[in-house]
Design an enzyme around this catalytic site. Structure first.
Site, mmCIF file in Angstrom:
data_model
loop_
_atom_site.group_PDB
_atom_site.id
_atom_site.type_symbol
_atom_site.label_atom_id
_atom_site.label_comp_id
_atom_site.label_asym_id
_atom_site.label_seq_id
_atom_site.Cartn_x
_atom_site.Cartn_y
_atom_site.Cartn_z
ATOM 1 N N GLY A 115 27.502 -45.799 -8.317
ATOM 2 C CA GLY A 115 28.140 -46.575 -7.657
ATOM 3 C C GLY A 115 29.543 -47.105 -9.054
ATOM 4 O O GLY A 115 28.863 -47.274 -10.191
ATOM 5 N N CYS A 116 30.708 -47.626 -8.245
ATOM 6 C CA CYS A 116 31.374 -48.311 -9.294
ATOM 7 C C CYS A 116 31.335 -49.385 -10.089
ATOM 8 O O CYS A 116 31.408 -49.177 -11.530
ATOM 9 C CB CYS A 116 32.856 -47.679 -8.447
ATOM 10 S SG CYS A 116 33.250 -49.060 -6.929
ATOM 11 N N TRP A 117 30.661 -50.640 -8.746
ATOM 12 C CA TRP A 117 30.564 -52.036 -9.856
ATOM 13 C C TRP A 117 29.396 -51.628 -10.821
ATOM 14 O O TRP A 117 29.851 -52.202 -11.438
ATOM 15 C CB TRP A 117 30.261 -52.582 -8.744
ATOM 16 C CG TRP A 117 32.080 -53.004 -8.116
ATOM 17 C CD1 TRP A 117 32.406 -52.769 -6.951
ATOM 18 C CD2 TRP A 117 31.936 -53.857 -8.689
ATOM 19 N NE1 TRP A 117 33.305 -53.864 -7.050
ATOM 20 C CE2 TRP A 117 33.926 -54.145 -7.644
ATOM 21 C CE3 TRP A 117 32.567 -54.637 -9.991
ATOM 22 C CZ2 TRP A 117 34.738 -55.136 -8.065
ATOM 23 C CZ3 TRP A 117 33.583 -56.000 -10.125
ATOM 24 C CH2 TRP A 117 34.891 -56.355 -9.132
ATOM 25 N N PRO A 118 28.819 -50.989 -10.358
ATOM 26 C CA PRO A 118 26.699 -50.823 -11.156
ATOM 27 C C PRO A 118 27.427 -50.522 -12.439
ATOM 28 O O PRO A 118 26.270 -50.937 -13.161
ATOM 29 C CB PRO A 118 26.145 -50.703 -10.847
ATOM 30 C CG PRO A 118 26.608 -50.290 -9.107
ATOM 31 C CD PRO A 118 28.089 -49.905 -8.797
ATOM 32 N N TYR A 287 37.603 -49.422 -16.907
ATOM 33 C CA TYR A 287 37.087 -48.184 -16.268
ATOM 34 C C TYR A 287 37.553 -47.761 -14.789
ATOM 35 O O TYR A 287 38.221 -48.656 -13.955
ATOM 36 C CB TYR A 287 35.862 -47.504 -16.240
ATOM 37 C CG TYR A 287 34.717 -48.361 -15.571
ATOM 38 C CD1 TYR A 287 34.484 -47.961 -14.551
ATOM 39 C CD2 TYR A 287 34.521 -49.597 -16.314
ATOM 40 C CE1 TYR A 287 33.259 -48.489 -13.372
ATOM 41 C CE2 TYR A 287 33.338 -49.926 -15.284
ATOM 42 C CZ TYR A 287 32.115 -50.217 -14.386
ATOM 43 O OH TYR A 287 31.942 -50.718 -13.521
#
Length: 308
Positions: A115-118, A287
């Site tokens: 996932g993007c957030w982790p 990122y």
């Protein structure tokens, strides 16, 4: 013969980004369901089983269904949903997780795209827990901001329609049940659930994650240079990785800490800031939420799995 790539869900946000990234590739064959058959389960099964790699850009339940439709032992799968990120039998698709992870991805049949957030918090926390500078039970809170593309088509349409009236900073996940918590806990090597407090900004893509650390309660308080060295050593040991560690510096602000600066790339840059006299530190990562946070990571994993 060129490897055949099937993107199941190619018309969603991540699917479209992957198509764009692969558009100029002459070493692959992208196969797509004809428009008139797009809603047929039989058509999906046919193309899933015809692919060398199937990339699933679907909601969780649909992704699980797609996996169940694969009846051969040759189709490899990259799942961009949250359905399999902590599931047994699936490799985690963060190639810089440790020095062996790229090899594990390369030989895997099933890879769960991160996932993007982790990814930013994992990139900064895992090396510190591994090095023993943070205990696994250390209380962790994560915050940050991401572009509205992370919310998929409904959020994109809403933000575009509102224009300048859209919220510049919209916190969400306020029930403290963010779907990425299990993934972050597992791969950052934490023994307790972290708090995730994400926010959406009025920009299309890019992100910053921030992990503040109150270190004063530790038996041995690590210094800022020690935290930085552990993270820098971790990524220096990974050949071919795309995560860069900024030099350690005591600065009030850094222009490169801009959520949009790496848009359109697969890069990630991490920073360590600290005030040793206060026993406090900040771990930052910058990122593209649609690059390293989604489609870019999927293409990186695809290339590893194909030996390219």
């Amino acid at each position: 013969m060129k490897p055949k790539i099937f993107i199941d869900g190619e018309h969603g946000t991540t699917g479209l980004q992957i198509r764009a990234l692969l558009a100029e590739r002459s070493d692959l064959e992208i196969i797509s369901i004809p428009v008139e058959r797009r809603k047929e389960t039989a058509a999906r099964a046919e193309f899933l089983n015809a692919a060398d790699i199937a990339i699933l850009c679907l909601p969780d339940d649909a992704a699980k269904e797609s996996v169940s439709l694969i009846t051969n032992d040759t189709t490899k799968v990259i799942d961009a949903s949250t359905a399999h990120r902590v599931a047994e039998g699936w490799e985690y698709g963060f190639a810089e997780l440790d020095r062996e992870q790229a090899k594990k991805i390369a030989t895997a049949k099933r890879v769960a795209n991160p996932g993007c957030w982790p990814q930013g918090p994992i990139a900064t926390l895992r090396p510190l827990v591994t090095a023993g500078l943070l205990p696994a039970n250390f209380p962790i809170a994560v915050n940050g901001i991401t572009g509205y593309s992370g919310g998929g088509r409904p959020m994109i349409e809403d933000y575009v329609a509102r224009g300048e009236d859209a919220s510049e900073f919209l916190p969400y996940g306020l029930t403290l049940q963010h779907k990425h918590v299990p993934e972050l806990k597992a791969y950052a090597k934490l023994s307790h659930d972290p708090i995730m407090q994400p926010a959406v900004g009025n920009f299309a893509q890019g992100m910053i994650t921030v992990v503040p650390l109150q270190l004063g309660g530790l038996d041995r308080v690590p210094t800022g240079p020690e935290l930085h060295a552990a993270i820098a050593d971790h990524f220096a040991a990974i050949k071919g990785g795309v995560v860069e560690v900024a030099p350690y510096a005591h600065l009030e602000r850094v222009p490169d800490i801009d959520p949009e600066i790496y848009n359109g790339t697969n890069r990630m840059k991490v920073y360590v800031f600290a005030n040793d006299s206060r026993a406090q530190a900040l771990l930052l990562a910058v990122y593209d939420n649609l690059g390293k946070g989604a489609s870019g990571a999927a293409v990186q994993n695809m290339d590893l799995m194909l030996g390219l």
